[in-house]
Write an enzyme that holds these catalytic residues in place. Sequence first.
Site, PDB file in Angstrom:
ATOM      1  N   LYS A   7      40.292  32.874  47.125  1.00  0.00           N
ATOM      2  CA  LYS A   7      40.962  31.899  47.719  1.00  0.00           C
ATOM      3  C   LYS A   7      41.337  30.600  47.006  1.00  0.00           C
ATOM      4  CE  LYS A   7      40.116  32.932  52.585  1.00  0.00           C
ATOM      5  NZ  LYS A   7      39.699  32.496  53.924  1.00  0.00           N
ATOM      6  N   LYS A  50      43.896  44.465  49.917  1.00  0.00           N
ATOM      7  CA  LYS A  50      43.700  44.452  51.385  1.00  0.00           C
ATOM      8  C   LYS A  50      44.670  43.854  52.247  1.00  0.00           C
ATOM      9  CE  LYS A  50      41.022  40.982  52.597  1.00  0.00           C
ATOM     10  NZ  LYS A  50      39.999  40.044  52.958  1.00  0.00           N
ATOM     11  N   LYS A  56      46.479  38.512  56.398  1.00  0.00           N
ATOM     12  CA  LYS A  56      47.338  37.580  57.022  1.00  0.00           C
ATOM     13  C   LYS A  56      47.991  36.819  56.013  1.00  0.00           C
ATOM     14  CE  LYS A  56      44.187  36.445  60.888  1.00  0.00           C
ATOM     15  NZ  LYS A  56      43.097  35.705  61.245  1.00  0.00           N
TER      16      LYS A  56
HETATM   17  P1  TYM Z   1      38.761  37.085  59.107  1.00  0.00           P
HETATM   18  O1  TYM Z   1      39.223  36.157  60.214  1.00  0.00           O
HETATM   19  O2  TYM Z   1      39.369  36.950  57.652  1.00  0.00           O
HETATM   20  O3  TYM Z   1      38.628  38.467  59.758  1.00  0.00           O
HETATM   21  C1  TYM Z   1      37.995  38.836  60.965  1.00  0.00           C
HETATM   22  C2  TYM Z   1      37.485  40.316  60.939  1.00  0.00           C
HETATM   23  O4  TYM Z   1      38.384  41.098  60.518  1.00  0.00           O
HETATM   24  C3  TYM Z   1      37.938  42.240  59.334  1.00  0.00           C
HETATM   25  N1  TYM Z   1      38.934  42.283  58.364  1.00  0.00           N
HETATM   26  C4  TYM Z   1      39.229  43.644  57.871  1.00  0.00           C
HETATM   27  N2  TYM Z   1      38.720  44.664  58.143  1.00  0.00           N
HETATM   28  C5  TYM Z   1      39.046  45.672  57.559  1.00  0.00           C
HETATM   29  N3  TYM Z   1      40.332  45.682  56.855  1.00  0.00           N
HETATM   30  C6  TYM Z   1      41.068  44.756  56.825  1.00  0.00           C
HETATM   31  N4  TYM Z   1      42.023  44.442  55.768  1.00  0.00           N
HETATM   32  C7  TYM Z   1      40.340  43.258  57.350  1.00  0.00           C
HETATM   33  N5  TYM Z   1      40.876  42.204  57.054  1.00  0.00           N
HETATM   34  C8  TYM Z   1      40.154  41.529  57.713  1.00  0.00           C
HETATM   35  C9  TYM Z   1      37.019  41.041  58.719  1.00  0.00           C
HETATM   36  O5  TYM Z   1      36.088  41.885  57.951  1.00  0.00           O
HETATM   37  C10 TYM Z   1      36.187  40.382  59.829  1.00  0.00           C
HETATM   38  O6  TYM Z   1      35.178  41.137  60.403  1.00  0.00           O
HETATM   39  N6  TYM Z   1      34.389  34.905  57.822  1.00  0.00           N
HETATM   40  C11 TYM Z   1      34.984  35.451  58.846  1.00  0.00           C
HETATM   41  C12 TYM Z   1      34.995  35.072  60.127  1.00  0.00           C
HETATM   42  C13 TYM Z   1      33.538  34.716  60.683  1.00  0.00           C
HETATM   43  C14 TYM Z   1      32.351  35.443  60.985  1.00  0.00           C
HETATM   44  C15 TYM Z   1      31.423  34.689  61.400  1.00  0.00           C
HETATM   45  C16 TYM Z   1      32.394  36.907  61.254  1.00  0.00           C
HETATM   46  C17 TYM Z   1      33.055  33.396  60.621  1.00  0.00           C
HETATM   47  N7  TYM Z   1      31.712  33.384  61.247  1.00  0.00           N
HETATM   48  C18 TYM Z   1      30.020  35.109  61.885  1.00  0.00           C
HETATM   49  C19 TYM Z   1      31.104  37.451  61.482  1.00  0.00           C
HETATM   50  C20 TYM Z   1      30.033  36.699  62.013  1.00  0.00           C
HETATM   51  C21 TYM Z   1      36.400  35.930  58.383  1.00  0.00           C
HETATM   52  O7  TYM Z   1      37.014  34.983  57.793  1.00  0.00           O
HETATM   53  O8  TYM Z   1      36.975  36.884  59.061  1.00  0.00           O
END
Ligand code: TYM
Length: 331
Positions: free
Chosen positions: A113, A196, A199
Amino acid sequence: MMTSRVLSGVQPTGNLHLGNYLGAIKQWVDIQGSYECLFCIVDLHAITVPQDPKYLTESTLDTAAAYIACGIDPETSVIFNQSRIAGHCELAWILGTMTPLGWLNRMTQFKEKAGKHKDQSGLGLYGYPVLMAADILLYHATHVPVGEDQKQHLELTRDIAGAFNRQYDREYFTLPEPLIAGPATRVMSLRDGTKKMSKSDESEYSRIHLSDDSDTIAKKFKKAKSDMHEGITHDPDNRPEATNLINIYAAITGKTHEQVCQEVESMGFSQFKTLLSDAVIEHLGPITTTYRQLTDDKAYLQSLLDKGAENAAALAEKNIKQIKEIVGFVV
Ligand code: TYM
């Protein structure tokens, strides 16, 4: 016996895509009957990169709508937005004092990032994984269902929990277990099977949004990158695009890789893409319809988040008080 408690979350930074759904939210739906569940909308994480305030509000409500449309039951699971519960920030500060910079410097997501502009990146982006550890540990979550890209952050969460336990010489935090399950734990871009699905990709054609209509989904799959090999085979090293489409088809239909491979091995890309896009359209259809209805009902979504915050606060306040006492703060 200790409660098995799940906590997971998604950033409210725009339309959710098929990766968020297959990697995370679909797993939440599948396990919600077996655990006590908290599903967070991580708005504090969202502002680690600049957000338009109006858009952030809307996106937070829309994410709550998406959780329900995908099948999360708000009667049994707690749905809430992170910034309502002060304990997330308080615990993140405490945990930050015992997280060595060396651990944070290893985080690949920060490197990706921040890119070449490391020195211009905010402290929030750098400390992002500590806040994530706080989200999980504040509720003493035992299991965390996420996509594969979050694995490193969960390993760090376990290290930080261990550091706290050592510093205060007690087994206070249980080390949470990652749940990374299903045939599509890492959904890749439709334009490049080595990247990957995300968004932030410039191309809308790289991802399927949960809000896309049938024609858009069909068009995106039609334009998805293919290769020159014959037939369709699961071969992550040599055929990343075919492998990604097989993974998506398996996750959407509930079939195993082997079943899918048998079904599609003699097809060409065009035939397979039609089969896949029809299956995705059928699966997402009811989700998209409910999502659109719910996003129109802002009052309902607001009341849902009010109730969620109340339920989350009941757990968080008890735990943060205990944690502050362990640290030695006068409470
Ligand atoms: P975020 O918002 O980027 O994504 C949310 C969830 O979607 C999954 N994900 C994917 N899984 C498979 N293939 C993909 N291309 C893909 N893109 C996203 C992510 O693995 C995630 O599970 N840091 C986290 C959010 C967070 C969180 C937490 C998660 C904050 N606190 C506590 C679990 C527990 C994040 O940025 O997710």
